[in-house]
Design a protein around this motif. Structure first.
Motif, short mmCIF file in Angstrom:
data_model
loop_
_atom_site.label_atom_id
_atom_site.label_comp_id
_atom_site.label_asym_id
_atom_site.label_seq_id
_atom_site.Cartn_x
_atom_site.Cartn_y
_atom_site.Cartn_z
N ALA A 149 -11.26 -1.18 -7.82
CA ALA A 149 -10.19 -1.49 -8.78
C ALA A 149 -10.13 -2.98 -9.07
CB ALA A 149 -8.85 -1.00 -8.25
N ARG A 150 -9.66 -3.28 -10.25
CA ARG A 150 -9.44 -4.66 -10.66
C ARG A 150 -7.99 -4.80 -11.10
NH1 ARG A 150 -12.63 -9.08 -14.24
NH2 ARG A 150 -13.39 -9.64 -12.21
N VAL A 151 -7.34 -5.87 -10.66
CA VAL A 151 -5.96 -6.15 -11.01
C VAL A 151 -5.95 -7.43 -11.84
CG1 VAL A 151 -3.66 -6.73 -10.11
CG2 VAL A 151 -5.10 -5.06 -8.90
N VAL A 152 -5.28 -7.38 -12.97
CA VAL A 152 -5.14 -8.55 -13.83
C VAL A 152 -3.66 -8.89 -13.90
CG1 VAL A 152 -5.48 -9.50 -16.15
CG2 VAL A 152 -7.18 -7.93 -15.17
N ALA A 153 -3.33 -10.13 -13.58
CA ALA A 153 -1.94 -10.59 -13.60
C ALA A 153 -1.77 -11.67 -14.65
CB ALA A 153 -1.55 -11.14 -12.22
N TRP B 1 -3.32 -14.15 -2.93
CA TRP B 1 -4.66 -13.68 -3.28
C TRP B 1 -5.43 -14.77 -4.01
CZ3 TRP B 1 -3.93 -8.20 -5.86
CH2 TRP B 1 -3.38 -7.31 -4.92
N SER B 2 -6.74 -14.81 -3.77
CA SER B 2 -7.61 -15.71 -4.52
C SER B 2 -8.22 -14.92 -5.68
CB SER B 2 -8.74 -16.24 -3.64
OG SER B 2 -8.21 -17.01 -2.59
N PRO B 3 -8.08 -15.41 -6.90
CA PRO B 3 -8.62 -14.65 -8.04
C PRO B 3 -10.14 -14.66 -8.08
CG PRO B 3 -7.75 -16.74 -8.78
CD PRO B 3 -7.43 -16.64 -7.31
N SER B 4 -10.69 -13.57 -8.58
CA SER B 4 -12.13 -13.49 -8.82
C SER B 4 -12.49 -14.31 -10.04
CB SER B 4 -12.56 -12.04 -9.05
OG SER B 4 -12.16 -11.24 -7.97
N VAL C 102 -4.39 -15.77 -17.39
CA VAL C 102 -4.44 -14.52 -16.64
C VAL C 102 -5.36 -14.71 -15.44
CG1 VAL C 102 -3.93 -13.02 -18.61
CG2 VAL C 102 -6.30 -13.56 -18.06
N TRP C 103 -5.07 -13.98 -14.37
CA TRP C 103 -5.85 -14.02 -13.14
C TRP C 103 -6.38 -12.62 -12.87
CZ3 TRP C 103 -1.38 -16.45 -14.19
CH2 TRP C 103 -1.32 -17.83 -13.98
N ALA C 104 -7.67 -12.50 -12.57
CA ALA C 104 -8.28 -11.20 -12.26
C ALA C 104 -8.63 -11.17 -10.78
CB ALA C 104 -9.52 -10.99 -13.11
N TYR C 105 -8.33 -10.05 -10.16
CA TYR C 105 -8.58 -9.86 -8.73
C TYR C 105 -9.37 -8.57 -8.53
CZ TYR C 105 -4.55 -13.02 -8.62
OH TYR C 105 -3.69 -14.06 -8.82
N ASP C 106 -10.49 -8.66 -7.83
CA ASP C 106 -11.25 -7.47 -7.46
C ASP C 106 -10.78 -7.04 -6.08
OD1 ASP C 106 -12.79 -7.36 -9.81
OD2 ASP C 106 -14.12 -8.92 -9.04
N MET C 107 -10.32 -5.80 -5.98
CA MET C 107 -9.68 -5.34 -4.75
C MET C 107 -10.59 -5.41 -3.53
SD MET C 107 -6.60 -5.03 -5.44
CE MET C 107 -6.08 -4.44 -3.86
#
Length: 187
Positions: free
Chosen positions: A141-145, A153-156, A166-171
């Motif tokens: 999953a990927r989360v975009v904030a 969390w450290s963004p991908s 926007v910040w994207a995070y790979d779970m």
């Protein structure tokens, strides 16, 4: 209620005022105070706070997610006014039936089958949401904030600046980082 004149020093004209009745406002006074307080609160919100929340970055809208190929495109909202607005915008854009907005509590929804999550929430909500997402989302999953990153969390990757950032995070990476931090704190 008629205005009255309060006397000043002997020989001076008094100043205009309102008759005083033992310190009690009465029903009219309470109503006027409530209306004035409500108007002041609304004005404060409208002038100082709302501009920062008024515009959701285009990259975070569920309609934009659908346009970019993310399916299903689903939004959760409890506020009936915002829910109606979202459904209207989907209809107006020609996505009625393709994009769904549900009146459900995000905290009660199971997100385990979601692979792309877009959140636009205040910073105070991010820590408990991070716990929920870690517990429920799959590794792919990927989360975009938008507007506010997840603090722990450290963004991908990141995109944009200021209100459009926007910040994207790979779970999978977030879990690896969280597990590493937990092991370090145990040592």
């Amino acid at each position: 209620m008629e205005p009255c004149w309060e006397p000043g020093e002997p020989g001076e004209l008094g100043e205009p005022g309102w008759p005083r009745s033992g310190g009690s406002l009465g029903p009219r006074g309470l109503l006027a105070l409530a209306v004035a307080s409500g108007a002041a609160a609304w004005a404060t919100w409208a002038v100082l706070l709302m501009p920062g929340f008024r515009r959701v970055p285009l990259r975070l809208q569920v309609l934009e997610a659908y346009k970019q190929g993310l399916r299903p495109a689903l939004g959760y909202e409890l506020n009936p006014w915002l829910l109606s607005l979202a459904n209207y915008r989907a209809w107006k854009a020609g996505y009625h039936g393709k994009v769904s907005f549900l009146k459900e509590d995000l905290w009660k929804v199971n997100l385990s089958d979601c692979h792309n999550v877009i959140v636009f929430l205040a910073p105070s909500v991010k820590p408990p949401l991070a716990t929920k997402l870690l517990a429920e989302l799959p590794d792919d999953a990927r989360v975009v904030a938008g507007r506010f990153p997840f603090p722990s969390w450290s963004p991908s990757s990141t995109l944009g600046q200021g209100l459009e950032q926007v910040w994207a995070y790979d779970m999978k990476e977030v879990r690896r980082e969280v597990q590493g931090s937990a092991q370090e704190s145990q040592v």
